[in-house]
Scaffold this active site. Structure first.
Site, PDB file in Angstrom:
ATOM      1  N   MET A  60       0.754  -1.217  -0.123  1.00 31.52           N
ATOM      2  CA  MET A  60      -0.099   0.013   0.195  1.00 31.52           C
ATOM      3  C   MET A  60       0.830   1.293   0.223  1.00 31.52           C
ATOM      4  O   MET A  60       0.269   2.325   0.385  1.00 31.52           O
ATOM      5  CB  MET A  60      -0.932  -0.076   1.146  1.00 31.52           C
ATOM      6  CG  MET A  60      -2.137  -1.156   1.158  1.00 31.52           C
ATOM      7  SD  MET A  60      -3.257  -1.040   2.131  1.00 31.52           S
ATOM      8  CE  MET A  60      -2.715  -0.473   3.846  1.00 31.52           C
TER       9      MET A  60
ATOM     10  N   ARG B 246       2.837   2.310   9.402  1.00 34.54           N
ATOM     11  CA  ARG B 246       1.863   3.226  10.624  1.00 34.54           C
ATOM     12  C   ARG B 246       2.893   3.694  11.622  1.00 34.54           C
ATOM     13  O   ARG B 246       2.447   4.482  12.295  1.00 34.54           O
ATOM     14  CB  ARG B 246       0.780   2.255  11.137  1.00 34.54           C
ATOM     15  CG  ARG B 246      -0.127   2.061  10.121  1.00 34.54           C
ATOM     16  CD  ARG B 246      -1.412   1.334  10.867  1.00 34.54           C
ATOM     17  NE  ARG B 246      -2.612   1.391  10.000  1.00 34.54           N
ATOM     18  CZ  ARG B 246      -2.958   0.387   9.112  1.00 34.54           C
ATOM     19  NH1 ARG B 246      -2.125  -0.668   9.033  1.00 34.54           N
ATOM     20  NH2 ARG B 246      -4.107   0.504   8.566  1.00 34.54           N
TER      21      ARG B 246
ATOM     22  N   HIS C 264       9.278   0.811   3.367  1.00 33.04           N
ATOM     23  CA  HIS C 264      10.191   0.929   4.157  1.00 33.04           C
ATOM     24  C   HIS C 264      11.110  -0.330   3.955  1.00 33.04           C
ATOM     25  O   HIS C 264      10.840  -1.156   3.119  1.00 33.04           O
ATOM     26  CB  HIS C 264       9.784   0.854   5.695  1.00 33.04           C
ATOM     27  CG  HIS C 264       8.709  -0.029   5.838  1.00 33.04           C
ATOM     28  ND1 HIS C 264       9.027  -1.361   5.887  1.00 33.04           N
ATOM     29  CD2 HIS C 264       7.083   0.164   6.124  1.00 33.04           C
ATOM     30  CE1 HIS C 264       7.990  -2.024   6.436  1.00 33.04           C
ATOM     31  NE2 HIS C 264       6.916  -1.067   6.437  1.00 33.04           N
TER      32      HIS C 264
ATOM     33  N   GLY D 180       5.132  -9.891   4.072  1.00 26.50           N
ATOM     34  CA  GLY D 180       5.842  -9.825   5.288  1.00 26.50           C
ATOM     35  C   GLY D 180       5.205 -10.744   6.343  1.00 26.50           C
ATOM     36  O   GLY D 180       4.000 -10.768   6.697  1.00 26.50           O
ATOM     37  N   GLN D 181       6.132 -11.336   7.361  1.00 23.59           N
ATOM     38  CA  GLN D 181       5.847 -12.434   8.484  1.00 23.59           C
ATOM     39  C   GLN D 181       4.951 -11.408   9.415  1.00 23.59           C
ATOM     40  O   GLN D 181       4.340 -11.801  10.225  1.00 23.59           O
ATOM     41  CB  GLN D 181       6.776 -12.916   8.798  1.00 23.59           C
ATOM     42  CG  GLN D 181       6.733 -13.600  10.172  1.00 23.59           C
ATOM     43  CD  GLN D 181       5.557 -14.914  10.132  1.00 23.59           C
ATOM     44  OE1 GLN D 181       5.458 -15.463   9.104  1.00 23.59           O
ATOM     45  NE2 GLN D 181       5.146 -15.294  11.221  1.00 23.59           N
ATOM     46  N   LYS D 182       5.365 -10.245   9.355  1.00 26.00           N
ATOM     47  CA  LYS D 182       4.729  -9.272  10.508  1.00 26.00           C
ATOM     48  C   LYS D 182       3.271  -9.054  10.404  1.00 26.00           C
ATOM     49  O   LYS D 182       2.619  -9.283  11.358  1.00 26.00           O
ATOM     50  CB  LYS D 182       5.136  -7.662  10.158  1.00 26.00           C
ATOM     51  CG  LYS D 182       4.628  -7.116  11.378  1.00 26.00           C
ATOM     52  CD  LYS D 182       5.045  -5.437  11.430  1.00 26.00           C
ATOM     53  CE  LYS D 182       4.231  -4.686  10.329  1.00 26.00           C
ATOM     54  NZ  LYS D 182       2.804  -4.391  10.924  1.00 26.00           N
TER      55      LYS D 182
ATOM     56  N   VAL E 166      11.332  -7.446   9.575  1.00 23.23           N
ATOM     57  CA  VAL E 166      12.642  -6.420   9.810  1.00 23.23           C
ATOM     58  C   VAL E 166      12.177  -5.391  10.731  1.00 23.23           C
ATOM     59  O   VAL E 166      11.117  -5.136  10.954  1.00 23.23           O
ATOM     60  CB  VAL E 166      12.632  -5.903   8.529  1.00 23.23           C
ATOM     61  CG1 VAL E 166      13.840  -4.813   8.485  1.00 23.23           C
ATOM     62  CG2 VAL E 166      12.850  -6.761   7.056  1.00 23.23           C
TER      63      VAL E 166
ATOM     64  N   GLY F 263      11.126  -3.292   5.449  1.00 22.40           N
ATOM     65  CA  GLY F 263      10.514  -4.396   5.342  1.00 22.40           C
ATOM     66  C   GLY F 263      10.222  -4.494   4.028  1.00 22.40           C
ATOM     67  O   GLY F 263      10.456  -5.559   3.346  1.00 22.40           O
ATOM     68  N   HIS F 264       9.661  -3.572   3.150  1.00 21.88           N
ATOM     69  CA  HIS F 264       9.306  -3.912   1.797  1.00 21.88           C
ATOM     70  C   HIS F 264      10.245  -3.953   1.042  1.00 21.88           C
ATOM     71  O   HIS F 264      10.358  -4.941  -0.041  1.00 21.88           O
ATOM     72  CB  HIS F 264       8.658  -2.651   1.305  1.00 21.88           C
ATOM     73  CG  HIS F 264       7.062  -2.418   1.882  1.00 21.88           C
ATOM     74  ND1 HIS F 264       6.997  -1.072   2.615  1.00 21.88           N
ATOM     75  CD2 HIS F 264       5.870  -3.054   2.146  1.00 21.88           C
ATOM     76  CE1 HIS F 264       5.752  -1.110   3.168  1.00 21.88           C
ATOM     77  NE2 HIS F 264       5.187  -2.187   2.725  1.00 21.88           N
TER      78      HIS F 264
END
Ligand code: PAF
Length: 281
Positions: A30, A187, A34, A147-149, A176, A36-37
């Site tokens: 979206m 967020r 960051h 992502g696993q988050k 991450v 993580g992406h």
């Protein structure tokens, strides 16, 4: 790198790439990208001939009182990051392109979307599965990266891909974190420095859980209680849930054994954060 805004054009490009024998990796996002992406993009660039990053703030996965309007949209920053990371195409459709007038078709993975975050965000996962199915149809990827988050999202999307026979491998990449332990999230930009410090209690509580399990704790109730005490010790934190569930059906486990997902969601002011770990005693 090309930016494609039209669904039919994206379909035509991805189909012609496939006909030419090129493998396609898709990183659905979206935006507000960051590290993580970036880890998902890197994995896709490594595994595939072509990487498509979709950027679409999906209105149907936000509840009426959620942050759809405030959600960060740093468009040129995202484009620069994608270019640097070796992305071939950004797919950035319009809301009317994805949801034309008269839109009536949703993808609903039953049960898995009603628990954990789904219990607090009714309709959220139906919105996620619907848009991801549409992104799969637009981009025809061989592999899609998540992502696993968002552990529950990943489990639901794997189920969807299997149930709807999408010939797509779903790859889930590790969380991450900042050096402090805070899981990266778009967020996090909502958090003040103070709230950021408070939010560390989430990863702290998961570390505590891991340590308890390492020392032999097998009772989910005990681990949840200790985590709850720790999070509640931070005044502004409001827990939505702490759950210990199995990794496929998201059912609460009676005893911590095998691979268990320990997931937590809490609000810090108006910002809702999630985090999780998997333990394998
Ligand atoms: O994880 C996200 O950013 C979103 O839920 C996704 C998968 C891009 C669908 O809108």
């Amino acid at each position: 790198m090309r930016v494609i805004r039209n669904v039919k054009k994206m379909q035509a490009i991805s189909r012609s790439l496939k006909r030419g024998g090129r493998s396609i990796g898709l990183v659905p996002t979206m935006g507000a990208l960051h590290e993580g992406h970036v880890s998902l993009i890197r994995a896709s660039v490594k595994d595939n001939d072509i990487t498509i990053v979709s950027i679409f703030v999906n209105p149907i996965q936000f509840g009426p009182s959620e942050d759809f309007n405030q959600y960060p949209r740093p468009v040129s920053q995202d484009e620069a990051l994608c270019r640097k990371a070796g992305v071939d195409f950004i797919f950035q459709p319009s809301a009317s392109g994805m949801y034309p007038p008269g839109f009536k078709t949703y993808v609903d993975v039953r049960e898995l979307g009603d628990v954990l975050c789904g219990a607090f965000r009714p309709g959220h996962f139906r919105g996620v599965t619907t848009i991801v199915a549409k992104l799969f149809n637009a981009c025809s990827p061989d592999c899609a990266y998540f992502g696993q988050k968002d552990a529950q999202q990943a489990i639901i999307l794997k189920r969807m891909a299997k149930d709807l026979n999408f010939p797509i491998l779903i790859k889930v990449m590790p969380i991450v974190r900042e050096k402090s332990g805070l899981a990266l999230s778009s967020r996090n930009t909502y958090l003040s420095e103070n709230s950021k410090r408070d939010a560390l209690v989430l990863s702290g509580s998961l570390k505590l859980a891991r340590e308890l399990v390492r020392k032999g704790a097998r009772s989910p109730a005990l681990v949840i209680k200790r985590m709850g005490n720790m999070i509640n010790s931070k005044k502004p934190a409001k827990i939505d849930y702490i759950s210990i569930v199995d990794n496929e059906h998201l059912k609460p486990v009676k005893k911590i054994q095998g691979a268990c997902l320990i997931a937590v969601a809490a609000r810090f002011g108006k910002t809702r954060l999630i985090d999780n770990i998997t333990v394998r005693p």
